[in-house]
Design a protein around this motif. Structure first.
Motif, PDB file in Angstrom:
ATOM      1  N   CYS A   6       1.130  -1.147   0.031  1.00  0.00           N
ATOM      2  CA  CYS A   6      -0.055  -0.055   0.202  1.00  0.00           C
ATOM      3  C   CYS A   6       1.100   1.079  -0.035  1.00  0.00           C
ATOM      4  CB  CYS A   6      -0.840   0.446   1.017  1.00  0.00           C
ATOM      5  SG  CYS A   6       0.062  -0.302   2.082  1.00  0.00           S
ATOM      6  N   HIS A   7       0.273   2.049   0.152  1.00  0.00           N
ATOM      7  CA  HIS A   7       0.984   3.157  -0.133  1.00  0.00           C
ATOM      8  C   HIS A   7       0.604   4.663  -0.181  1.00  0.00           C
ATOM      9  CE1 HIS A   7       3.179   1.690  -4.131  1.00  0.00           C
ATOM     10  NE2 HIS A   7       1.759   1.493  -4.076  1.00  0.00           N
ATOM     11  N   LEU A   8       0.570   4.304   2.047  1.00  0.00           N
ATOM     12  CA  LEU A   8      -0.048   5.446   2.810  1.00  0.00           C
ATOM     13  C   LEU A   8       1.000   6.349   2.611  1.00  0.00           C
ATOM     14  CD1 LEU A   8      -2.549   2.837   2.224  1.00  0.00           C
ATOM     15  CD2 LEU A   8      -2.352   3.069   4.657  1.00  0.00           C
ATOM     16  N   LEU A   9       2.074   6.118   3.279  1.00  0.00           N
ATOM     17  CA  LEU A   9       3.044   7.422   3.470  1.00  0.00           C
ATOM     18  C   LEU A   9       2.998   8.481   2.471  1.00  0.00           C
ATOM     19  CD1 LEU A   9       6.496   5.386   4.000  1.00  0.00           C
ATOM     20  CD2 LEU A   9       5.070   6.734   5.276  1.00  0.00           C
ATOM     21  N   PRO A  10       2.998   9.847   3.550  1.00  0.00           N
ATOM     22  CA  PRO A  10       2.513  10.624   2.123  1.00  0.00           C
ATOM     23  C   PRO A  10       3.842  11.769   2.323  1.00  0.00           C
ATOM     24  CG  PRO A  10       2.266  11.667   4.788  1.00  0.00           C
ATOM     25  CD  PRO A  10       2.531   9.883   4.661  1.00  0.00           C
ATOM     26  N   GLY A  11       3.732  11.850   0.279  1.00  0.00           N
ATOM     27  CA  GLY A  11       4.112  12.841  -0.303  1.00  0.00           C
ATOM     28  C   GLY A  11       5.646  12.291  -0.758  1.00  0.00           C
ATOM     29  N   ASP A  13       5.370   9.617  -3.276  1.00  0.00           N
ATOM     30  CA  ASP A  13       5.298   8.379  -4.354  1.00  0.00           C
ATOM     31  C   ASP A  13       3.640   8.764  -4.357  1.00  0.00           C
ATOM     32  OD1 ASP A  13       3.426   7.221  -2.809  1.00  0.00           O
ATOM     33  OD2 ASP A  13       4.467   6.230  -3.425  1.00  0.00           O
ATOM     34  N   ASP A  14       3.468   8.466  -5.439  1.00  0.00           N
ATOM     35  CA  ASP A  14       1.767   8.348  -6.246  1.00  0.00           C
ATOM     36  C   ASP A  14       0.714   8.162  -5.439  1.00  0.00           C
ATOM     37  OD1 ASP A  14       1.985   6.187  -6.337  1.00  0.00           O
ATOM     38  OD2 ASP A  14       1.140   6.495  -9.059  1.00  0.00           O
ATOM     39  N   GLY A  15       1.294   7.887  -4.169  1.00  0.00           N
ATOM     40  CA  GLY A  15       0.174   7.214  -3.080  1.00  0.00           C
ATOM     41  C   GLY A  15      -0.380   8.615  -1.851  1.00  0.00           C
ATOM     42  N   ALA A  16      -1.027   8.881  -1.131  1.00  0.00           N
ATOM     43  CA  ALA A  16      -1.145   9.803  -0.456  1.00  0.00           C
ATOM     44  C   ALA A  16      -0.851  11.005  -0.387  1.00  0.00           C
ATOM     45  CB  ALA A  16      -1.465   9.530   1.195  1.00  0.00           C
ATOM     46  N   ARG A  17      -0.923  12.025  -1.457  1.00  0.00           N
ATOM     47  CA  ARG A  17      -0.573  13.534  -1.579  1.00  0.00           C
ATOM     48  C   ARG A  17      -0.291  13.836  -0.107  1.00  0.00           C
ATOM     49  NH1 ARG A  17      -5.004  12.978  -4.653  1.00  0.00           N
ATOM     50  NH2 ARG A  17      -5.991  15.068  -2.922  1.00  0.00           N
ATOM     51  N   LEU A  25      -6.806   7.961   4.431  1.00  0.00           N
ATOM     52  CA  LEU A  25      -6.052   6.244   4.285  1.00  0.00           C
ATOM     53  C   LEU A  25      -5.961   5.131   5.131  1.00  0.00           C
ATOM     54  CD1 LEU A  25      -4.124   6.907   1.095  1.00  0.00           C
ATOM     55  CD2 LEU A  25      -6.154   5.920   0.437  1.00  0.00           C
ATOM     56  N   ALA A  26      -5.914   5.344   6.137  1.00  0.00           N
ATOM     57  CA  ALA A  26      -5.447   4.332   7.485  1.00  0.00           C
ATOM     58  C   ALA A  26      -6.141   4.351   7.797  1.00  0.00           C
ATOM     59  CB  ALA A  26      -4.309   5.416   8.719  1.00  0.00           C
ATOM     60  N   ARG A  27      -7.985   5.862   8.252  1.00  0.00           N
ATOM     61  CA  ARG A  27      -9.047   5.084   9.108  1.00  0.00           C
ATOM     62  C   ARG A  27     -10.232   4.084   7.899  1.00  0.00           C
ATOM     63  NH1 ARG A  27      -9.841  10.883  10.810  1.00  0.00           N
ATOM     64  NH2 ARG A  27      -8.854  10.729  12.595  1.00  0.00           N
ATOM     65  N   LEU A  28      -9.851   4.244   6.923  1.00  0.00           N
ATOM     66  CA  LEU A  28     -10.476   2.963   6.216  1.00  0.00           C
ATOM     67  C   LEU A  28      -9.904   2.350   5.695  1.00  0.00           C
ATOM     68  CD1 LEU A  28     -10.740   5.610   2.201  1.00  0.00           C
ATOM     69  CD2 LEU A  28     -13.036   5.252   4.060  1.00  0.00           C
ATOM     70  N   ALA A  29      -8.263   1.819   6.082  1.00  0.00           N
ATOM     71  CA  ALA A  29      -7.993   1.025   6.281  1.00  0.00           C
ATOM     72  C   ALA A  29      -8.216  -0.460   7.095  1.00  0.00           C
ATOM     73  CB  ALA A  29      -6.530   0.779   6.086  1.00  0.00           C
ATOM     74  N   VAL A  30      -8.431   0.259   8.388  1.00  0.00           N
ATOM     75  CA  VAL A  30      -8.817  -0.097   9.611  1.00  0.00           C
ATOM     76  C   VAL A  30     -10.463  -0.701   9.493  1.00  0.00           C
ATOM     77  CG1 VAL A  30      -9.493   0.581  11.916  1.00  0.00           C
ATOM     78  CG2 VAL A  30      -7.367   0.930  10.511  1.00  0.00           C
ATOM     79  N   HIS A 200      -5.255   5.902  -3.239  1.00  0.00           N
ATOM     80  CA  HIS A 200      -6.042   7.415  -3.401  1.00  0.00           C
ATOM     81  C   HIS A 200      -7.616   6.729  -2.388  1.00  0.00           C
ATOM     82  CE1 HIS A 200      -8.867   9.893  -4.504  1.00  0.00           C
ATOM     83  NE2 HIS A 200      -7.432  11.039  -4.269  1.00  0.00           N
ATOM     84  N   GLU A 201      -8.643   7.500  -1.618  1.00  0.00           N
ATOM     85  CA  GLU A 201      -9.286   7.073  -0.992  1.00  0.00           C
ATOM     86  C   GLU A 201     -10.499   6.671  -2.061  1.00  0.00           C
ATOM     87  OE1 GLU A 201      -8.221   9.917  -0.694  1.00  0.00           O
ATOM     88  OE2 GLU A 201      -9.443  12.046  -0.705  1.00  0.00           O
TER      89      GLU A 201
END
Ligand SMILES: [Fe+2]
Length: 251
Positions: A6-11, A13-17, A25-30, A200-201
């Motif tokens: 998963c690409h949750l770390l912000p800023g 790569d092309d994951g969390a901006r 994204l972390a909330r949605l994962a939980v 992305h959410e």
């Protein structure tokens, strides 16, 4: 469930901006039932020049963010490493973030170009195996060569590669060709783990449960849990030294 891609770390790569999206994204994962995740930002030379050190620093900050927001997601870190010759240098220099271990060998989440399986992949896989690193091929069901011809994946399987299929592919979220290949991989017992590859959410949310349920209809309940719980834990337990409790066995 345990998400190994998963690409949750912000800023980075092309994951969390940004931080807000990373928290969402972390909330949605939980909410989806994911208790543990290994964060795997891209390492792709010239596009996402992340390193073991930069990812480690981002992971430390993200951990603190999760604590601050009371989000019960345990996170480790590794990377999704794009196919490149520099891997030959990074292994002896111990610069490759590993997903964990499988049968005593390190596990590398290896990304191939989406367009094809490049010349030299089998040689790289053999070289990695000689150095006791087992490649786990990221989302083979979305590779266009594999979509054209399923048999393209077989040489990599015969060499001993592990395979991560994206949960959304099984659920049909990446189109029918990717779904059909995901089904074939499942039916041929080639899938080691299902993972979200969340970015992305809305467009690519951290949704593992829907893919597991879709897999259950094909391979049965017990085998479907192996792909989101038992196998990921077997690989990534080094990231999570505390006991992970299976939801079905929780008292
Ligand atoms: Fe990814």
């Amino acid at each position: 469930m345990i998400d190994l891609h998963c690409h949750l770390l912000p800023g980075i790569d092309d994951g969390a901006r940004n931080v807000e999206q990373a928290v969402t994204l972390a909330r949605l994962a939980v909410e989806d039932g994911i208790s543990h995740a290994v964060l795997t930002p891209h390492i792709h030379i010239g596009r996402y020049d992340n390193s073991l050190l930069s990812i480690h620093r981002a992971w430390k900050k993200y951990q603190a963010l999760l604590v601050k927001h009371h989000i019960p997601l345990q996170v480790g870190y590794a990377a999704e490493v794009h196919f490149c010759a520099q891997i030959l240098d990074w292994v002896p220099e111990q610069k490759l973030p590993l997903l964990g271990y499988w049968e005593g060998e390190g596990v590398l989440l290896l990304e191939l170009p989406h367009s094809h399986i490049p010349v030299g992949v089998e040689e790289l896989v053999c070289w990695l195996l000689k150095h006791r690193i087992r490649p786990m091929i990221a989302h083979p069901e979305r590779n266009r060569d594999v979509i054209r011809d399923f048999d393209k994946v077989l040489p990599l399987a015969e060499l001993g590669c592990l395979f991560q299929v994206t949960a959304g592919s099984v659920a049909g979220q990446f189109g029918e060709p990717a779904r059909l290949r995901a089904i074939q991989l499942l039916q041929n017992k080639l899938v080691t783990v299902l993972a979200t590859d969340a970015h992305h959410e809305l467009r690519r949310p951290p949704n593992l449960s829907e893919g597991r349920r879709a897999a259950e209809t094909l391979i049965g309940e017990s085998a479907s849990w192996d792909l989101v719980q038992n196998n990921p834990l077997r690989i990534a337990s080094c990231h999570f030294p505390l006991k992970v409790v299976h939801p079905a066995t929780e008292t």
